[in-house]
Design an enzyme around this catalytic site. Structure first.
Site, PDB file in Angstrom:
ATOM      1  N   CYS A 108     -34.577 -37.408  -6.963  1.00  0.00           N
ATOM      2  CA  CYS A 108     -35.751 -38.125  -7.693  1.00  0.00           C
ATOM      3  C   CYS A 108     -36.832 -37.013  -7.981  1.00  0.00           C
ATOM      4  CB  CYS A 108     -35.496 -38.261  -6.472  1.00  0.00           C
ATOM      5  SG  CYS A 108     -34.545 -40.108  -5.509  1.00  0.00           S
ATOM      6  N   VAL A 109     -36.504 -36.319  -7.249  1.00  0.00           N
ATOM      7  CA  VAL A 109     -37.589 -35.544  -8.403  1.00  0.00           C
ATOM      8  C   VAL A 109     -37.379 -34.291  -9.395  1.00  0.00           C
ATOM      9  CG1 VAL A 109     -39.484 -33.743  -6.967  1.00  0.00           C
ATOM     10  CG2 VAL A 109     -38.385 -34.901  -6.190  1.00  0.00           C
TER      11      VAL A 109
END
Lengths: 164, 104
Positions: free
Chosen positions: B103-104
């Site tokens: 997610c990053v």
């Protein structure tokens, strides 16, 4: 319900709280938008300004008191009385930061650098900056500008607004 | 899973539109996938990034934009410029590796 085929084109995230988890929620959503090719703005206001205040940005805390989701490592309940002891909040916050680093989640300043490099726009709220008597030099160097709420709405026009 | 003809060969794609098997990947397929995704020409720098991504995935590493930014191959700004509108998704697709799940 079926996923919509129509893509989100633009988001503007408002970060109004200064706890570690609130700031990260806003940063992850802003950066995540850029990762998907979505135009993104992030607007910091009130205690959220800590995230773009040089002296505070890398030392954000999570609340150990008044946080019903707080648990001991392993999941046992976290007695509220523990949370008020000196050093506990700092220790818990440091543990959280370490846990995030292990997941390749960057510290706040580096996260802002990533958003900036990705073309996301970073804004501070004029009213809150005035209220906390902050100067431009106290704040994150690559912040785009300090803007009023009216200017925020102009920049957010045509997109979605997310308040964290 | 679905089959699609690309660069003159028929190969398997997964439900996200990524190559099912890395063995199917070739430079011609990468060039064709890049075109489909709005990148008309793969420059030397693109190929360097593709090579880096393939090597990392073969070594079992989880990819992230942060990691690619620290690779010494490109910085984050350059990465976004090379693969506009979703650099990690596009670069991995063109490299023939699975869609990254971070997610990053």
């Amino acid at each position: 319900m079926a996923e919509s085929k129509e893509k989100i084109k633009k988001v503007s995230v408002i970060c109004a709280k200064g706890s570690l988890e609130d700031v990260y929620a806003a940063l992850v959503m802003t950066n995540g938008a850029r990762m998907e090719g979505i135009e993104a703005n992030i607007f910091f206001t009130f205690f959220g300004l800590d995230a773009i205040t040089k002296k505070k940005m890398n030392k954000l805390h999570t609340a150990t008191v008044g946080n019903p989701a707080m648990a001991m490592p392993g999941g046992l309940p976290f007695p509220t009385i523990l949370g008020v002891l000196p050093g506990v909040e700092a220790g818990v916050s440091a543990m959280m930061r370490k846990g995030m680093d292990d997941l390749d989640i960057p510290p706040v300043e580096e996260f802002l650098d990533m958003i900036n490099a990705a073309g996301g726009k970073i804004y501070g709220c004029k009213l809150a900056v005035d209220m906390f008597k902050l100067k431009r030099e106290d704040m994150y160097d690559d912040m785009d500008s300090i803007i009023t709420i009216g200017e925020f709405y102009e920049k957010a026009a045509g997109g979605q607004i997310i308040f964290t | 899973m679905s089959q699609k003809e690309i660069a003159g060969v028929t190969i398997d794609f997964d439900e996200s539109g990524y190559l099912s098997k890395f063995e199917d990947w070739s430079k011609e397929i990468a060039t064709a996938l890049a075109k489909e995704n709005g990148i008309d020409e793969l420059t030397l720098k693109h190929w360097e990034v593709i090579e880096y991504i393939q090597k990392e995935v073969q070594n079992g590493a989880a990819l992230s934009i942060r990691k690619i930014g620290k690779s010494g191959v490109v910085d984050i700004k350059e990465f976004y410029n090379l693969f506009p509108d979703g650099p990690l998704k596009k670069a991995t697709l063109i490299s023939g590796v699975p869609k990254p799940s971070g997610c990053v």
